[in-house]
Design a protein around this motif. Structure first.
Motif, PDB file in Angstrom:
ATOM      1  N   ASN A  91       0.860  -1.181   0.000  1.00 49.34           N
ATOM      2  CA  ASN A  91       0.000   0.000   0.000  1.00 49.34           C
ATOM      3  C   ASN A  91       0.895   1.231   0.000  1.00 49.34           C
ATOM      4  O   ASN A  91       1.230   1.777   1.049  1.00 49.34           O
ATOM      5  N   TYR A  92       1.284   1.652  -1.193  1.00 51.03           N
ATOM      6  CA  TYR A  92       2.204   2.777  -1.302  1.00 51.03           C
ATOM      7  C   TYR A  92       1.534   4.119  -1.007  1.00 51.03           C
ATOM      8  O   TYR A  92       2.203   5.142  -0.975  1.00 51.03           O
ATOM      9  N   ALA A  93       0.217   4.103  -0.785  1.00 50.23           N
ATOM     10  CA  ALA A  93      -0.498   5.313  -0.382  1.00 50.23           C
ATOM     11  C   ALA A  93      -0.692   5.380   1.130  1.00 50.23           C
ATOM     12  O   ALA A  93      -1.384   6.288   1.626  1.00 50.23           O
ATOM     13  N   ASP A  94      -0.099   4.463   1.860  1.00 47.00           N
ATOM     14  CA  ASP A  94      -0.232   4.448   3.320  1.00 47.00           C
ATOM     15  C   ASP A  94       0.275   5.773   3.889  1.00 47.00           C
ATOM     16  O   ASP A  94       1.413   6.168   3.621  1.00 47.00           O
ATOM     17  N   PRO A  95      -0.527   6.477   4.655  1.00 49.76           N
ATOM     18  CA  PRO A  95      -0.069   7.754   5.227  1.00 49.76           C
ATOM     19  C   PRO A  95       1.015   7.600   6.283  1.00 49.76           C
ATOM     20  O   PRO A  95       1.700   8.575   6.609  1.00 49.76           O
ATOM     21  N   ASP A  96       1.180   6.390   6.806  1.00 48.32           N
ATOM     22  CA  ASP A  96       2.212   6.154   7.816  1.00 48.32           C
ATOM     23  C   ASP A  96       3.543   5.904   7.112  1.00 48.32           C
ATOM     24  O   ASP A  96       3.702   4.888   6.422  1.00 48.32           O
ATOM     25  N   PRO A  97       4.527   6.792   7.252  1.00 52.28           N
ATOM     26  CA  PRO A  97       5.790   6.630   6.530  1.00 52.28           C
ATOM     27  C   PRO A  97       6.559   5.376   6.912  1.00 52.28           C
ATOM     28  O   PRO A  97       7.399   4.912   6.131  1.00 52.28           O
ATOM     29  N   MET A  98       6.280   4.826   8.069  1.00 45.70           N
ATOM     30  CA  MET A  98       6.984   3.622   8.491  1.00 45.70           C
ATOM     31  C   MET A  98       6.590   2.411   7.659  1.00 45.70           C
ATOM     32  O   MET A  98       7.384   1.483   7.478  1.00 45.70           O
ATOM     33  N   PHE A  99       5.379   2.412   7.107  1.00 44.98           N
ATOM     34  CA  PHE A  99       4.879   1.249   6.375  1.00 44.98           C
ATOM     35  C   PHE A  99       4.659   1.511   4.879  1.00 44.98           C
ATOM     36  O   PHE A  99       4.326   0.592   4.144  1.00 44.98           O
ATOM     37  N   ARG A 100       4.882   2.744   4.438  1.00 46.17           N
ATOM     38  CA  ARG A 100       4.536   3.113   3.064  1.00 46.17           C
ATOM     39  C   ARG A 100       5.280   2.287   2.027  1.00 46.17           C
ATOM     40  O   ARG A 100       4.729   1.933   0.989  1.00 46.17           O
ATOM     41  N   TYR A 101       6.531   1.977   2.290  1.00 42.42           N
ATOM     42  CA  TYR A 101       7.342   1.264   1.301  1.00 42.42           C
ATOM     43  C   TYR A 101       7.511  -0.224   1.624  1.00 42.42           C
ATOM     44  O   TYR A 101       8.404  -0.867   1.099  1.00 42.42           O
ATOM     45  N   LEU A 102       6.621  -0.734   2.460  1.00 40.10           N
ATOM     46  CA  LEU A 102       6.653  -2.153   2.791  1.00 40.10           C
ATOM     47  C   LEU A 102       5.991  -2.931   1.647  1.00 40.10           C
ATOM     48  O   LEU A 102       4.788  -2.795   1.403  1.00 40.10           O
ATOM     49  N   ARG A 103       6.765  -3.729   0.928  1.00 40.07           N
ATOM     50  CA  ARG A 103       6.270  -4.380  -0.285  1.00 40.07           C
ATOM     51  C   ARG A 103       5.396  -5.600   0.005  1.00 40.07           C
ATOM     52  O   ARG A 103       4.736  -6.108  -0.906  1.00 40.07           O
ATOM     53  N   LYS A 104       5.426  -6.079   1.235  1.00 41.86           N
ATOM     54  CA  LYS A 104       4.544  -7.162   1.656  1.00 41.86           C
ATOM     55  C   LYS A 104       3.756  -6.678   2.867  1.00 41.86           C
ATOM     56  O   LYS A 104       4.331  -6.157   3.815  1.00 41.86           O
ATOM     57  N   ARG A 105       2.436  -6.838   2.819  1.00 44.87           N
ATOM     58  CA  ARG A 105       1.588  -6.472   3.949  1.00 44.87           C
ATOM     59  C   ARG A 105       0.776  -7.690   4.371  1.00 44.87           C
ATOM     60  O   ARG A 105       0.392  -8.530   3.555  1.00 44.87           O
ATOM     61  N   GLY A 106       0.530  -7.787   5.664  1.00 45.81           N
ATOM     62  CA  GLY A 106      -0.331  -8.847   6.178  1.00 45.81           C
ATOM     63  C   GLY A 106       0.410 -10.123   6.516  1.00 45.81           C
ATOM     64  O   GLY A 106       1.641 -10.159   6.603  1.00 45.81           O
ATOM     65  N   PRO A 107      -0.336 -11.231   6.707  1.00 43.35           N
ATOM     66  CA  PRO A 107       0.263 -12.482   7.187  1.00 43.35           C
ATOM     67  C   PRO A 107       1.113 -13.174   6.132  1.00 43.35           C
ATOM     68  O   PRO A 107       0.856 -13.076   4.933  1.00 43.35           O
ATOM     69  N   LEU A 108       2.119 -13.900   6.614  1.00 43.99           N
ATOM     70  CA  LEU A 108       3.000 -14.684   5.746  1.00 43.99           C
ATOM     71  C   LEU A 108       2.412 -16.069   5.525  1.00 43.99           C
ATOM     72  O   LEU A 108       1.904 -16.697   6.451  1.00 43.99           O
ATOM     73  N   ALA A 109       2.514 -16.551   4.307  1.00 40.19           N
ATOM     74  CA  ALA A 109       2.002 -17.877   3.974  1.00 40.19           C
ATOM     75  C   ALA A 109       3.107 -18.915   4.069  1.00 40.19           C
ATOM     76  O   ALA A 109       4.257 -18.651   3.692  1.00 40.19           O
ATOM     77  N   ALA A 110       2.798 -20.092   4.571  1.00 42.17           N
ATOM     78  CA  ALA A 110       3.761 -21.195   4.550  1.00 42.17           C
ATOM     79  C   ALA A 110       4.076 -21.532   3.096  1.00 42.17           C
ATOM     80  O   ALA A 110       3.182 -21.628   2.258  1.00 42.17           O
ATOM     81  N   GLY A 111       5.348 -21.701   2.799  1.00 43.96           N
ATOM     82  CA  GLY A 111       5.772 -21.969   1.434  1.00 43.96           C
ATOM     83  C   GLY A 111       6.166 -20.732   0.663  1.00 43.96           C
ATOM     84  O   GLY A 111       6.695 -20.833  -0.447  1.00 43.96           O
ATOM     85  N   SER A 112       5.921 -19.568   1.227  1.00 43.80           N
ATOM     86  CA  SER A 112       6.369 -18.335   0.577  1.00 43.80           C
ATOM     87  C   SER A 112       7.846 -18.103   0.918  1.00 43.80           C
ATOM     88  O   SER A 112       8.375 -18.616   1.901  1.00 43.80           O
ATOM     89  N   ILE A 113       8.509 -17.327   0.063  1.00 42.55           N
ATOM     90  CA  ILE A 113       9.897 -16.940   0.314  1.00 42.55           C
ATOM     91  C   ILE A 113       9.924 -15.425   0.447  1.00 42.55           C
ATOM     92  O   ILE A 113       9.406 -14.700  -0.410  1.00 42.55           O
ATOM     93  N   GLU A 150      20.931  -8.888   4.072  1.00 40.51           N
ATOM     94  CA  GLU A 150      19.728  -9.462   3.469  1.00 40.51           C
ATOM     95  C   GLU A 150      19.895 -10.943   3.170  1.00 40.51           C
ATOM     96  O   GLU A 150      20.842 -11.356   2.507  1.00 40.51           O
ATOM     97  N   ASP A 151      18.935 -11.737   3.661  1.00 37.31           N
ATOM     98  CA  ASP A 151      18.861 -13.168   3.386  1.00 37.31           C
ATOM     99  C   ASP A 151      17.484 -13.500   2.815  1.00 37.31           C
ATOM    100  O   ASP A 151      16.536 -12.718   2.916  1.00 37.31           O
ATOM    101  N   ASN A 152      17.378 -14.695   2.243  1.00 39.34           N
ATOM    102  CA  ASN A 152      16.129 -15.178   1.655  1.00 39.34           C
ATOM    103  C   ASN A 152      15.596 -16.317   2.521  1.00 39.34           C
ATOM    104  O   ASN A 152      16.270 -17.339   2.699  1.00 39.34           O
ATOM    105  N   LEU A 153      14.386 -16.162   3.053  1.00 43.50           N
ATOM    106  CA  LEU A 153      13.822 -17.089   4.029  1.00 43.50           C
ATOM    107  C   LEU A 153      12.577 -17.779   3.486  1.00 43.50           C
ATOM    108  O   LEU A 153      11.654 -17.124   2.993  1.00 43.50           O
ATOM    109  N   LEU A 154      12.577 -19.103   3.590  1.00 40.42           N
ATOM    110  CA  LEU A 154      11.400 -19.896   3.256  1.00 40.42           C
ATOM    111  C   LEU A 154      10.542 -20.030   4.504  1.00 40.42           C
ATOM    112  O   LEU A 154      11.007 -20.526   5.539  1.00 40.42           O
ATOM    113  N   ILE A 155       9.293 -19.601   4.429  1.00 38.78           N
ATOM    114  CA  ILE A 155       8.393 -19.636   5.580  1.00 38.78           C
ATOM    115  C   ILE A 155       7.796 -21.035   5.720  1.00 38.78           C
ATOM    116  O   ILE A 155       7.337 -21.633   4.740  1.00 38.78           O
ATOM    117  N   THR A 156       7.824 -21.560   6.937  1.00 33.74           N
ATOM    118  CA  THR A 156       7.254 -22.878   7.233  1.00 33.74           C
ATOM    119  C   THR A 156       6.156 -22.732   8.287  1.00 33.74           C
ATOM    120  O   THR A 156       5.934 -21.646   8.825  1.00 33.74           O
TER     121      THR A 156
END
Length: 461
Positions: free
Chosen positions: A365-387, A431-437
C-alpha cells in the motif's frame, strides 16, 4: 550432490501449476469452461538495428510452462486438463545463422506439457476448443497478439488469469525452492569472491566484474537485478546504480547482488569493510543491523503479520541508536511514535521473492499515510511456502536525514554532534532469503555475515 540438485534433475512442474491456477479460477467461477491462454515474450528488434533486444521470458507464461523459448504460446483446456505448448517452427534460413532450434519432439522431452505443437497451429486449436456453450478464453490484457482469434469463445476474461497466477506464485513447491537455493548458492560464491578481492580493488566496477564473472562461470548468465556495489557514503543510496567510483579512502562496501537460475531470483546483501577491519562506528552500526535481522528471523512462521515484523526491526534500531547516542531526548516509545527512525531505516523490511526479485502477491500500500509502512512491499500475514527477504538497514543519507534535523518534531530526538561521526559509514544492510514454514523458517542464503568471519575472509586475501 546437494538436495536441490537432486530435485532439479526433474522437470519444472508446469502441469501442477496449471492445475493450481485452474483450482483458483474455479474457486471464483465454479463452472468455468474454456481455456487458459498465455504467450511468452516475443522477439523484438532494437531500434534502428538488426539485433534483438535482451530477452526476458514472461513470468506468467513460464509459471505454466517452464519454457524459456521466445515467441511461444500456451493453451490449457479446462475441460480435459490438457496442456499444449506451441513453439516456433524451424526456419531453414535462421538455421544457417543460429543452428537448429528446439523442435517439438525436443520440447516434449524438456518441458512438462501434454502436447507440443508449432505456433502455426495456435488459432486452429483455439477455434476447436472454443466451440460450445459457455466457453471462456482466460488471457492477460495486453499480452495477446493481434493475430490471435478468440472468435469461437462465448466470453473473454482478461483479468482473472493474471490474478490467479499471482496468488498461486506466492506459495512455492519443492522445485521452486530448489531453484531459489541454486540461485543463492551461485550468488554466495560471487559474494565471497568480491570479499576476497575488495582489498586489492581500486574501483567499484572491478568488484561488479568479479560478481558477474563468478555468476556466469557457474552457469547463471542472467542477474535477477542490476547489482549494487556501493562504497563509502554511496551505500546510503538504497538502489545505487553507478558502480564506478574509486574505493580509496572509503570504509565499507555494500554489495546487493543476486544471480538468477532458470527464471528464479536470489536477492542477497552484505556490507563489509574494504580494509578488512570495521571501524568502531561501522562495527557498531553493523551489530545493530545484524541484531535487527536475527531477531526478526526468529519470529518468522506461517501466519505472522509482516507489518509486525517490520515494526520489530524499527524497535531494535531505535534501541541501538539510543545506546550509541545518535538518538536522545526521549524514550524508545516516543521516538517510535514520532517515526524518527524512518530517517535512518526508510525502506520496508523485505518482500516476496520468486521469479521476480520483488515478487507478486505482496499487496503493498504505497499510499499508506504512515511513513513507516509506506514502502513495505509485503503487507499482512506470511504464507507457509512463501519466500521472503529479510533486509533491515541503517543509512546515513544527508538528503533524507537533514530535513529531520530541521524539523522540531524529530530534531529533538537526534544528536547532530554524535551523528557527525557516522556519515562515512554510509549505510549497512544485511539481506537473506527465508522460506516460511508452519513453525518457523529456513534460511536459503549461506553467504557469511558474522562480522568476525567477514574480517577474516577479507584480511586473509
Amino acid at each position: 550432490m546437494t538436495d536441490y540438485e537432486t530435485v532439479l534433475k526433474g522437470k519444472y512442474p508446469a502441469k501442477a501449476h496449471a492445475k493450481r491456477v485452474t483450482d483458483y479460477i474455479r474457486s471464483k467461477i465454479p463452472d468455468a469452461k474454456g481455456v487458459l491462454y498465455l504467450e511468452g515474450t516475443h522477439t523484438k528488434m532494437q531500434e534502428d538495428s538488426d539485433h534483438p533486444e535482451p530477452f526476458r521470458q514472461r513470468r506468467y507464461f513460464y509459471y505454466l510452462t517452464g519454457c524459456p523459448l521466445a515467441d511461444s504460446h500456451f493453451i490449457y483446456d479446462l475441460a480435459s486438463g490438457t496442456s499444449t505448448l506451441f513453439i516456433p517452427p524451424v526456419d531453414p534460413e535462421e538455421v544457417i545463422w543460429s543452428g537448429m532450434p528446439v523442435t517439438a519432439a525436443d520440447a516434449k522431452e524438456l518441458y512438462d506439457a501434454d502436447r507440443v505443437l508449432y505456433t502455426t497451429d495456435v488459432n486452429a486449436e483455439l477455434a476447436r476448443l472454443g466451440k460450445g456453450a459457455g466457453t471462456t478464453a482466460f488471457a492477460i490484457l495486453h499480452q495477446v497478439l493481434d493475430a490471435i482469434s478468440f472468435i469461437e469463445f462465448e466470453d473473454k476474461d482478461f483479468d482473472l488469469l493474471k490474478r490467479a497466477i499471482e496468488e498461486c506464485r506466492v506459495v512455492k513447491d519443492d522445485y521452486e525452492v530448489a531453484l531459489t537455493k541454486k540461485a543463492n548458492a551461485i550468488s554466495t560464491t560471487a559474494h565471497h569472491a568480491v570479499m576476497q578481492m575488495v582489498k586489492k580493488a581500486k574501483n567499484e566496477q572491478e568488484l561488479e566484474a568479479v560478481f558477474l564473472e563468478r555468476s556466469v562461470a557457474h552457469g547463471a548468465k542472467n542477474q535477477a537485478y542490476h547489482s549494487i556495489h556501493a562504497a563509502g557514503r554511496a551505500a546510503a543510496t538504497l538502489h545505487y546504480v553507478h558502480n564506478n567510483a574509486p574505493l580509496e579512502g572509503k570504509l565499507n562496501l555494500l554489495l546487493d547482488g543476486g544471480a538468477e537460475w532458470n527464471c528464479y531470483a536470489s536477492d542477497i546483501t552484505r556490507t563489509f569493510p574494504i580494509s578488512g577491519k570495521f571501524s568502531k562506528e561501522s562495527r557498531a552500526i553493523y551489530d545493530i543491523v545484524l541484531k535487527m535481522q536475527l531477531e526478526c528471523i526468529k519470529v518468522l512462521k506461517e501466519g505472522v503479520n509482516w507489518d509486525d515484523v517490520h515494526l520489530l526491526a524499527h524497535k531494535i534500531a531505535i534501541e541501538g541508536l539510543l545506546a550509541l547516542g545518535i538518538f536522545k531526548g526521549g524514550d524508545a516509545d516516543e521516538i517510535l511514535k514520532a517515526r524518527t527512525s524512518v530517517a535512518f531505516f526508510p525502506h520496508g523490511l523485505g518482500h516476496y521473492l520468486g521469479m521476480d526479485t520483488h515478487d507478486v502477491g505482496g499487496n503493498p500500500n504505497y499510499a499508506d499515510p504512515d511513513p513507516m509502512f509506506r514502502y513495505l512491499r509485503k503487507r499482512g500475514p506470511l504464507a507457509a511456502g512463501s519466500i521472503v527477504t529479510v533486509e533491515p538497514g541503517i543509512y546515513f543519507c544527508n538528503f533524507i536525514i537533514e530535513p529531520y534535523l530541521s524539523d522540531p518534531v524529530h530534531s529533538r530526538y537526534i544528536d547532530a554532534d554524535v551523528l557527525d561521526k557516522y556519515w562515512d559509514v554510509g549505510g549497512v544492510r544485511i539481506e537473506d532469503n527465508l522460506l516460511i514454514t508452519a513453525n518457523g523458517s529456513e534460511n536459503l542464503t549461506p553467504t557469511i555475515k558474522d562480522p568476525d568471519e567477514l574480517e577474516q575472509l577479507i584480511s586473509s586475501n
